[in-house]
Design an enzyme around this catalytic site. Sequence first.
Site, mmCIF file in Angstrom:
data_model
loop_
_atom_site.group_PDB
_atom_site.id
_atom_site.type_symbol
_atom_site.label_atom_id
_atom_site.label_comp_id
_atom_site.label_asym_id
_atom_site.label_seq_id
_atom_site.Cartn_x
_atom_site.Cartn_y
_atom_site.Cartn_z
ATOM 1 N N GLU A 319 3.642 -2.566 -2.984
ATOM 2 C CA GLU A 319 2.704 -2.355 -4.075
ATOM 3 C C GLU A 319 3.427 -2.316 -5.413
ATOM 4 O OE1 GLU A 319 -0.805 0.111 -1.801
ATOM 5 O OE2 GLU A 319 0.451 1.215 -3.203
ATOM 6 N N ASN A 334 3.980 -0.011 1.945
ATOM 7 C CA ASN A 334 3.205 0.482 3.081
ATOM 8 C C ASN A 334 3.635 -0.271 4.330
ATOM 9 O OD1 ASN A 334 1.662 2.265 1.518
ATOM 10 N ND2 ASN A 334 0.397 0.555 0.834
ATOM 11 N N ARG A 336 2.563 -0.899 7.272
ATOM 12 C CA ARG A 336 1.476 -1.040 8.248
ATOM 13 C C ARG A 336 0.578 -2.178 7.808
ATOM 14 N NH1 ARG A 336 -2.337 1.129 4.658
ATOM 15 N NH2 ARG A 336 -1.492 2.845 3.478
ATOM 16 N N PHE A 392 -18.587 8.218 -8.877
ATOM 17 C CA PHE A 392 -18.316 6.896 -8.287
ATOM 18 C C PHE A 392 -18.278 6.933 -6.764
ATOM 19 C CE2 PHE A 392 -16.181 6.612 -12.491
ATOM 20 C CZ PHE A 392 -17.098 5.749 -13.074
#
Lengths: 658, 544
Positions: A319, A334, A336, A392
């Site tokens: 990321e 990450n 996974r 939200f």
Amino acid sequence: MAAHSLSPPLSRLLFTVKYVSLHSRCCAVHSKAHYSTVYNPNEKTFDKILIANRGEIACRVIKTCKKMGIQTVAVHSDVDSSAVHVKMADEAICVGPAPTNKSYLNMDAIMDAIRVTGAQAVHPGYGFLSENKEFAKRLAAEGVMFIGPDTHAIQAMGDKIESKLIAKAAKVNTIPGFDGVVKTAEDAVKIAQEIGYPVMIKASAGGGGKGMRIAWNDDETREGFRFSSQEAASSFGDDRLLIEKYIDNPRHIEIQVLADKHGNALWLNERECSIQRRNQKVVEEAPSTFLDPVTRRAMGEQAVQLAKAVQYSSAGTVEFLVDSKKNFYFLEMNTRLQVEHPITECITGLDLVEQMIRVAKGYQLQHKQEDIPINGWAIESRVYAEDPYKSFGLPSIGRLSQYQEPLNLSNVRVDSGIQEGSDISIYYDPMISKLVTYGATRNEALAKMEDALDNYVIRGVTHNIPLLREIITHPRFISGDISTNFLPEVYPDGFKGHQLEVDARRELLASAAALYIAAQLRSQKVLGDQSKHIVSNDKNLSISVCLSRDASGMIVLQYLGTVFKVRVLSKLASELNSYMPEKVPEDTSSILRSPMPGTVVAVSIKPGDTVAEGQEICVIEAMKMQNSLTAARQAKVKSVHCKPGETVGEGDLLVELQ
Amino acid sequence: DWLVSFRSLTQVKYGAVSASVAQTNLHRDCRWYSVSHLSVRERIEKKRKAALVGGGQKRIDAQHKRGKLTARERVELLLDPESFVESDMFVEHRCSDFGMEEDRNKFPGDSVVTGRGRINGRLVYVFSQDFTVFGGSLSGAHAQKICKIMDQAMTVGAPVIGLNDSGGARIQEGVESLAGYADIFLRNVMASGVVPQISLIMGPCAGGAVYSPALTDFTFMVKDTSYLFITGPDVVKSVTNEDVTQEELGGAKTHTTVSGVAHHAFENDIEALLNLREFFNFLPLSNQDPAPIRECHDPSDRLVPSLDTIVPFESTKAYDMLDIIQAIVDAKDFFEIMPNYAKNIVVGFARMNGRTVGIVGNQPKVASGCLDINSSVKGARFVRFCDAFNIPIITFVDVPGFLPGTAQEYGGIIRHGAKLLFAFAEATVPKITIITRKAYGGAYDVMSSKHLRGDVNYAWPTAEVAVMGAKGAVQIIFRGKENQAEAEAEYVDKFANPFPAAVRGFVDDIIEPATTRKKICSDLEVLASKKQVNPWKKHANIPL
């Protein structure tokens, strides 16, 4: 009267009303995935895989296993015993009661299930045990293959500080910054200039964004230094300062990587995940509108460098935060399969689960970097059981009394693990499905998404389709002008639903009127015809339609994503309606109701206490989230109707004030 | 004690006397219409015009200000446009005391509007009390008008709807007014079971007047503007020293949640009247008519897959019976009767393939769906209505038994529970029963079982028909046995399933829940020609 041609949303609406609502079909749980790679049946992998997960991801993995001729074992909690993933799998083992720490996180029970069923490998999905090195170790100890990276990669990338150091060493861009004692304002300016403006200055000890100041030039740096060092010394007794590159309007863009156990690694292009609320992604797309080929390549290559640096194998995601000048900085990796992997599959044609299984077995990657295409555009909307009108999205629970995925449309993929009749419970993630649309261009994919959201039938739980549809049709989103601040910037006062324009409003009211007339006519069609008594003239047909101002709306329509309550009255009734008294709504400032179903974690007050405006009254936990409920005004507490540990429903009375 | 009630009327400010005094100056301009120099034709015109404005514009404005519509506006909203045929527009009261004989105190039509009309083309008789004329108080003439349309309704076989908004008896008329009430009561009783009777309380209804709605089949109320009580708050205060407001004593909330006097409450006049139209669509016109069949767009063979998972995994966990009902009936259209009273039983009207049916279901969500005094009475009255008016009854069973305890026993659960048993047993309309989960003990027998002449009785695979739950049974059968858990497992294996009932033919079939709608629709079609007659009797003696 001349026949007007109906606009697509209107005709869709009428279609839906006429047919869909009355036909709750037994829809087979399947979706069309778009893979271009062909599975090679001669390549032997595993005989049996256990999927240590639930919901849509378990179903997703089982689908690929079926394609590869692999037997599947589902694990489930007792409340999930009739869940879709259990029905899909060849075998199913109950691993405990509903709470996740007693079932899906219960390693002992899952290890037992592996032994009992003789599964050779485990796919962990995402969440739960997917990044748990302990679990990976225990599997290794029993000779069961973990479909994911090796333990040391999980460990290395699991630690935020360590991962940054490794990234830096692997020549991956990290956010430049300084953390330590800054003696003078001039030192601060020097550091800031080295980092490059804008910079963020704050006390090291202050958590989160507290006391954070942003400086765009030397003067502002001096000022920021003065404030922050004072605050650091007085509030925290720790005069260390953190000066870091400030990333304005950051975009969250991530690179999918795929690596094997032979040192080969690929980057499978990016996913743009900037539309977020409370750090959770809502809408994702691949590729990103923002990246040019040069930046994409640079990011991809750095991602691969990082993967190689930790001898990564399997699928993973690196990321990045990207600023407005296309500078990108490593955030985390990450280890996974990501929730939003389907959009990468759509544009590359790869089946990532299949690749993960192959890699776990020890096969080399089939592809070279130059084989990885960007074919068209894919968009994913995360459809959640939550109320988008409350910050939200606050979780909602319930039973899907009616549920129909828009699979009648082409180029739509729905990854879900629920079906009509399923319960969305407080125990698990409230995700209903991942709705993915695909097109040759972004516009095509967006148009398809609009269509798919309009065709999606979800009843029984509150869902976020109104918000999703607003996002994907918002001019800023369409133009690609987005950042992680998109939602709070576009809806500073919270999401209020679709705001109708004149034409749309007319269309909505016309549809409601048509439905009203249809219902009226049907009421007259009783066996043993009485129709001769029906006086029909223009006067009878004149009706008045208005958007309901209260909850007594008689016709409820979902139009352009948002649910509207429309009141249709005969002309006479609407004239007389002006005499009807306005019912005084309950004074909500003196009562506190639970905004969502959940468990009371703490009650901070007792009857007789005086609370200040904004003071915390109690904390409700729902779906892994703790929500602090506060007093709307200063008052004395009259009575308390909840206690810690109690389960409360939405709208339950918690506390009364005087 | 009716005398007491009349006193209360003046005290609650809806009194007849205060109304007539206030009107003294209002109708000075109306005085001249009896002057004989006008031709008959002109006099007819004048009277008609006067009848249309009731108590005059000022009183109409006052009525509107209270959030209430006038008697005529209500009738117009309730009935199809231009279908109202009024009767007795020229009737006037006959009182000659207390100055009532003066022209200014005479109103053509008096304090009630009566006539017939149509709702979606179907005939109905209506009376609507006019609060603007003497506070809607009941004079001899007022009662006579109501009786006239009730008699006609009985003769032709059409329902009667009463829109109540009346301060009470016309005190100036004394016993004539009382006689008027009794005349109405008698007709209510005579019409009971012959034509459906519905009362909509849209204003005050106090004292003796309350017994007319109480005798009708359904009583609906308007929230905040309607009250039903025997005596008002002032009398209550003087007799029992209780402080209570009108709303607390006899408002819509009280009667739909606590007393069970009213069957439904609506937000305001308009909503009440429009809902009443919807409700009317479910009813047959009389006991000679079959249940109405409306055009249906919901396929009768629609499968309902969501029902396969509705009964929870743990047998102790609750679910919402309304979910089952709404999923099965036509277009989710279920008109629940008494939704907020005795919520452990759900009753109401729906349609199956267009045909009206009455639905009775235990509600596991509330008090485990047990039968207690209130739920038995609620269920019994509903079942008897359906039976009287040829409406098939569909019963969903998930009942752990009758509620134990001193409160229930002292309250007479035995005789109240017997009402539901009696009602199901005597009913000769088509009866279809679906056991969704528990059917324990005597409550199994009561809930439209095969033994009470159930026509079709189904069990879902989750059904458990037994004398009691496993734990209790094991403690009796295996008293003193060491291994209770093992015994319990044995019991569960034997009885916690539909087989014991199915092998004896007490259920006709074990069906997949998803097919329930389809099965019921096809059974109803067959049962449409069902003929069953109970032995001749003057009337049965239901344990009241």
